[in-house]
Design an enzyme around this catalytic site. Sequence first.
Site, PDB file in Angstrom:
ATOM      1  CD  GLU A  43      -1.763  -2.409   1.367  1.00  0.00           C
ATOM      2  OE1 GLU A  43      -0.616  -2.679   1.771  1.00  0.00           O
ATOM      3  OE2 GLU A  43      -2.639  -3.280   1.162  1.00  0.00           O
TER       4      GLU A  43
ATOM      5  CD  GLN B 140      -7.780  -7.051  -2.076  1.00  0.00           C
ATOM      6  OE1 GLN B 140      -7.070  -7.682  -1.302  1.00  0.00           O
ATOM      7  NE2 GLN B 140      -7.804  -7.299  -3.370  1.00  0.00           N
TER       8      GLN B 140
ATOM      9  CG  PHE C 242      -5.805  -3.849   4.052  1.00  0.00           C
ATOM     10  CD1 PHE C 242      -5.306  -4.484   5.174  1.00  0.00           C
ATOM     11  CD2 PHE C 242      -6.889  -4.410   3.397  1.00  0.00           C
ATOM     12  CE1 PHE C 242      -5.870  -5.668   5.626  1.00  0.00           C
ATOM     13  CE2 PHE C 242      -7.451  -5.583   3.844  1.00  0.00           C
ATOM     14  CZ  PHE C 242      -6.944  -6.221   4.968  1.00  0.00           C
TER      15      PHE C 242
ATOM     16  CG  HIS D 241     -11.541  -7.335   6.110  1.00  0.00           C
ATOM     17  ND1 HIS D 241     -10.784  -7.988   7.057  1.00  0.00           N
ATOM     18  CD2 HIS D 241     -10.955  -7.620   4.913  1.00  0.00           C
ATOM     19  CE1 HIS D 241      -9.799  -8.645   6.461  1.00  0.00           C
ATOM     20  NE2 HIS D 241      -9.871  -8.432   5.168  1.00  0.00           N
TER      21      HIS D 241
END
Lengths: 322, 359
Positions: free
Chosen positions: A59, A81, A85, A126
């Site tokens: 990243e 994604q 992240f 997430h």
Amino acid sequence: MSITYLEAIREAQAKLLRDDKRVFIYGQDVGGTFGGAFKATKGLAKEFPGRVLNTPISEDAMVGTAIGAAMEGMRPIVEMQFADFSSIALNQVLNNAGTIFWRTGISCPITIRLPSGGTKGSGPFHSQSMEALYSHYPGLIVMTPATVEDAYTMLIEAVAIDDPVVYCEHKYLYYHLKADRLPSEGLPVGQARIARVGRDLTIVSYSAMLHESLTAAEKLAREGLEIEVVDLRSVKPLDTATVLASVARTGRLLAVGESFPWGGVTAEVIARVAAEGFHLLDAAPARVNAKDTPIPYHPNLWSAHRPSSDAIVAKARQLLRE
Amino acid sequence: MIENFLGSTADVGYNRPMLQTARPKEKPGIAGPPHERYFDAFGWMLLARTFEEKLASLYRGGRITGGVYVGKGQEAVSVACGIFLRKGDVFAPLIRDQAGRSAFGEPLVDVARTYLGSRQGPMRGRDGNIHRGRPREGQLAMISHLGAMISVVVGSLMAKRWRGEKGFIGLTTIGEGGMQTGSTHEGLNIAAVEQVPLVVVATNNHFAYSTPNEREFACQALVDRALGYGFEGYEVDGTDLAACLDVIGSAVKRARAGRPPQLVVASILRLAGHGEHDDFSYVTEDIRKQPFARDCLQLAERFITENKLVDAETLRAWRDQAAQEVEQAFSTAQKEPVPEGTEEDWCAISTRVLCDQAE
Ligand SMILES: Cc1ncc(C[n+]2csc(CCOP(=O)(O)OP(=O)(O)O)c2C)c(N)n1
């Protein structure tokens, strides 16, 4: 025909790639026949060969590379994604992209797409909403579209803007939201929108929480309460004027966000209204945020962690009693 | 076909070539200038040393706000980084690269302006000391965070490739300390994945601030990492100007010719503190006697005089000229206006209408 929030993001990128040779997409799994973890770039690699590129899981370097390309005149779109992240890229975003114009006078037109926010079962890593963190630092524009139409026009505008844009797209809205068609124009970035008109209380919200707020307003309407709902659209710049004008009409403010409570967007909204519109308030402003813990995995815990329309209704009732 | 450092020839312009790493070859025993750019390079080294001595004295006199970071002992490596670059190339130097920056074309007055905060400098008092550059001219302005500039150069090179530019390269520098960040790892890896014409020159000056090599990394030789990244790797004695010109110059040539990214690892000792505030008492006598602790500028000068390549008068004239240029740079910058808080434009983005109005 109907088009989802996610399809709007894909369509915006297709249009950008078609209309502007400087645009390229850079991210994990965005290329090939795969088209991204959420399929936001599906088919684009084939349609635009060499311009939709898979990257290593790096990243920091993804954003660094985009910065270098942007300074040389390209218009990169970086897909993280998951927003979570992007923590690995914080340094490049905050300290590099965010400082280049101020320090050197060269603009840095990158767009970073952050698939943000909670969905059932996604857990602590997430599900995050990072808009407050990015907004805290100078040099960045932070967009939080809540509708299919805004998802489309704001992404197009993000790429057109000469400065770094953090574009927070909400994963919960990807499939849940649909529109009949895509607009050719939207409100200008930096301008909030009155999503529902009312006169008893102002709810200020953005992204997925706009929809919880609208549901809450609907529920309260059954009790005869008229709630005004403001969709911030972008949290930086924050359209204080529209918020103040609404509070001037209602005298009450409830700020709703999905992010953690400490120092977030809701705190900023309340601070501004308190500082600039204290005299407009008939009651102390209130806010509803997620809880101050990591975001839980189990749906029972998750739905209690995240602000729900019921939690908003409860807080609104309390505020209206004062 | 190009000649590589090992003296063999190799095809260029292919995708995944056999990678090479090498240790330095023996120096040829010559009595003439050992490299065609030797005197040029020596001139930039001398200018950098003279400038930084003046800078340090201004610092000691309390005339500089903030830190002063010099490249004493690192001039041979640095000059070799800048001297082979040309217009259209991208250079992302770091903290000890005064010599290389000048050789690439940074006017000395810009350095003085940045240290003194002149409004006419490239940073206009908004950033200082080594954090300076003119990106439009290919001089990137480093951020402090070590390793972060590598991927930025990669992106610049990709953009140039997309635009159809030819023959350009990028060069960036890093210390052995900076080699250990995650950002450096990601940057080196993505450079090789994107197959950009990049040279990374890592200088092991044996200390990251006060931390010695043993606490920085545990591999035998940093150059061995080149293979692991898909770079070609070379080592060089950073105290030896001719070797630096040869090895870094060859790496630049190879990058221009389309070979994979190049890593050069130079070995020296930092002959000053980390910054001028630092007395570097942690560098022991023992270390100061090591071969890598020799002063590259003194060695070059000795080489020139011992081989009678230039007479004493010419050397003196070079020195005088350097001193004059340094004086000129500071006296110009000193006369220029400094920024004022009340007149500053406090908008951090170029799209002014989108500037947030928070207090
Ligand atoms: C990521 C990061 N951490 C810490 C620092 C503070 N810092 C600046 S220079 C330096 C030492 C760097 O050592 P090295 O890379 O070997 O370069 P040298 O100073 O020896 O030339 C440190 C720790 C920094 N700039 N960046």
